[in-house]
Write a protein that holds these residues in place. Structure first.
Motif, PDB file in Angstrom:
ATOM      1  N   SER A 193       0.835  -1.212   0.000  1.00 57.35           N
ATOM      2  CA  SER A 193       0.000   0.000   0.000  1.00 57.35           C
ATOM      3  C   SER A 193       0.865   1.256   0.000  1.00 57.35           C
ATOM      4  CB  SER A 193      -0.979  -0.005   1.174  1.00 57.35           C
ATOM      5  OG  SER A 193      -0.301   0.077   2.393  1.00 57.35           O
ATOM      6  N   GLY A 194       2.000   1.227   0.685  1.00 59.79           N
ATOM      7  CA  GLY A 194       2.918   2.368   0.674  1.00 59.79           C
ATOM      8  C   GLY A 194       3.496   2.618  -0.706  1.00 59.79           C
ATOM      9  N   ALA A 195       3.876   1.547  -1.391  1.00 65.33           N
ATOM     10  CA  ALA A 195       4.438   1.683  -2.740  1.00 65.33           C
ATOM     11  C   ALA A 195       3.395   2.260  -3.700  1.00 65.33           C
ATOM     12  CB  ALA A 195       4.946   0.334  -3.240  1.00 65.33           C
ATOM     13  N   ILE A 196       2.180   1.732  -3.622  1.00 62.82           N
ATOM     14  CA  ILE A 196       1.112   2.227  -4.504  1.00 62.82           C
ATOM     15  C   ILE A 196       0.779   3.683  -4.178  1.00 62.82           C
ATOM     16  CG2 ILE A 196      -1.333   1.969  -5.091  1.00 62.82           C
ATOM     17  CD1 ILE A 196      -0.892  -1.107  -4.709  1.00 62.82           C
ATOM     18  N   GLY A 197       0.661   3.988  -2.887  1.00 66.89           N
ATOM     19  CA  GLY A 197       0.375   5.358  -2.475  1.00 66.89           C
ATOM     20  C   GLY A 197       1.481   6.322  -2.869  1.00 66.89           C
ATOM     21  N   GLY A 198       2.727   5.908  -2.680  1.00 69.37           N
ATOM     22  CA  GLY A 198       3.861   6.752  -3.058  1.00 69.37           C
ATOM     23  C   GLY A 198       3.899   7.015  -4.552  1.00 69.37           C
ATOM     24  N   LEU A 199       3.626   5.983  -5.334  1.00 70.29           N
ATOM     25  CA  LEU A 199       3.595   6.144  -6.793  1.00 70.29           C
ATOM     26  C   LEU A 199       2.479   7.099  -7.200  1.00 70.29           C
ATOM     27  CD1 LEU A 199       4.859   5.265  -9.471  1.00 70.29           C
ATOM     28  CD2 LEU A 199       3.272   3.342  -9.494  1.00 70.29           C
ATOM     29  N   PHE A 200       1.313   6.933  -6.605  1.00 70.98           N
ATOM     30  CA  PHE A 200       0.166   7.790  -6.915  1.00 70.98           C
ATOM     31  C   PHE A 200       0.461   9.251  -6.565  1.00 70.98           C
ATOM     32  CE2 PHE A 200      -3.841   9.846  -5.740  1.00 70.98           C
ATOM     33  CZ  PHE A 200      -4.609   9.613  -6.882  1.00 70.98           C
ATOM     34  N   ILE A 201       0.916   9.479  -5.344  1.00 71.30           N
ATOM     35  CA  ILE A 201       1.197  10.849  -4.900  1.00 71.30           C
ATOM     36  C   ILE A 201       2.343  11.456  -5.702  1.00 71.30           C
ATOM     37  CG2 ILE A 201       2.065  12.229  -2.955  1.00 71.30           C
ATOM     38  CD1 ILE A 201       0.482  10.242  -1.133  1.00 71.30           C
ATOM     39  N   GLY A 202       3.419  10.685  -5.910  1.00 69.76           N
ATOM     40  CA  GLY A 202       4.564  11.189  -6.671  1.00 69.76           C
ATOM     41  C   GLY A 202       4.198  11.574  -8.092  1.00 69.76           C
ATOM     42  N   PHE A 203       3.408  10.718  -8.745  1.00 69.93           N
ATOM     43  CA  PHE A 203       2.989  11.008 -10.126  1.00 69.93           C
ATOM     44  C   PHE A 203       2.190  12.306 -10.193  1.00 69.93           C
ATOM     45  CE2 PHE A 203      -0.361  10.799 -13.342  1.00 69.93           C
ATOM     46  CZ  PHE A 203       0.409  10.763 -14.489  1.00 69.93           C
ATOM     47  N   TRP A 204       1.218  12.440  -9.290  1.00 69.42           N
ATOM     48  CA  TRP A 204       0.359  13.629  -9.347  1.00 69.42           C
ATOM     49  C   TRP A 204       1.094  14.889  -8.907  1.00 69.42           C
ATOM     50  CZ3 TRP A 204      -3.297  13.947 -12.564  1.00 69.42           C
ATOM     51  CH2 TRP A 204      -3.954  12.800 -12.975  1.00 69.42           C
TER      52      TRP A 204
END
Length: 150
Positions: free
Chosen positions: A11-22
């Motif tokens: 969940s951290g990896a997915i959240g980090g990817l989502f936040i970083g991309f946006w």
């Protein structure tokens, strides 16, 4: 416990990817760019293509998400005081996130920029801590109110 660690990691990896991309999208747009810049031009210059730079930046965003997700497990240690948990969490997130920010070349590695980053990190951390403490107090008050009715 291993299952919890795995779930927090994913969940951290997915959240980090989502936040970083946006955030990359937002900063690219705020700088009136017509294409996505996943990080600073200095970071991108280390790669043979923007696609490779974006992939590596994505890995960095995921690592940052994992840092914050896994570090929250500190608060599950029941025998530690809330002060000890908070201080340890701050140190772990500050050291690991700062390292990833420097490697991502979000700012030059000099005292002035690092001091500015540190002040911003502390302010954000304190604000988030205050929000979480207020929520915890509210939850405790609700529980006490329910117990008083019994």
């Amino acid at each position: 416990m291993m299952r919890r660690i795995w779930n927090y990691t994913v969940s951290g990896a997915i959240g980090g990817l989502f936040i970083g991309f946006w955030l990359a999208m937002l900063f690219s747009k705020l700088n009136s760019l017509n294409r996505l810049f996943p990080s600073s031009p200095a970071f991108i210059s280390h790669f043979d293509s923007e696609l490779t730079a974006t992939a590596v930046a994505g890995g960095m965003w995921m690592a940052m998400g994992v840092v914050f997700s896994l570090s929250s497990l500190i608060f599950w240690v029941e025998r530690w005081s809330i002060t000890k948990k908070t201080v340890l969490h701050f140190i772990v997130t500050y050291v690991l996130f700062s390292t990833l920010a420097v490697v991502s070349q979000w700012f030059p590695f000099n005292f002035a920029y690092f001091a500015n980053f540190t002040i911003i990190f502390i302010i954000i951390y304190v604000v988030m801590w205050m929000i979480e403490m207020r929520k915890a107090r509210q939850t405790i008050a609700e529980i006490n109110q329910k117990l008083a009715k019994k």
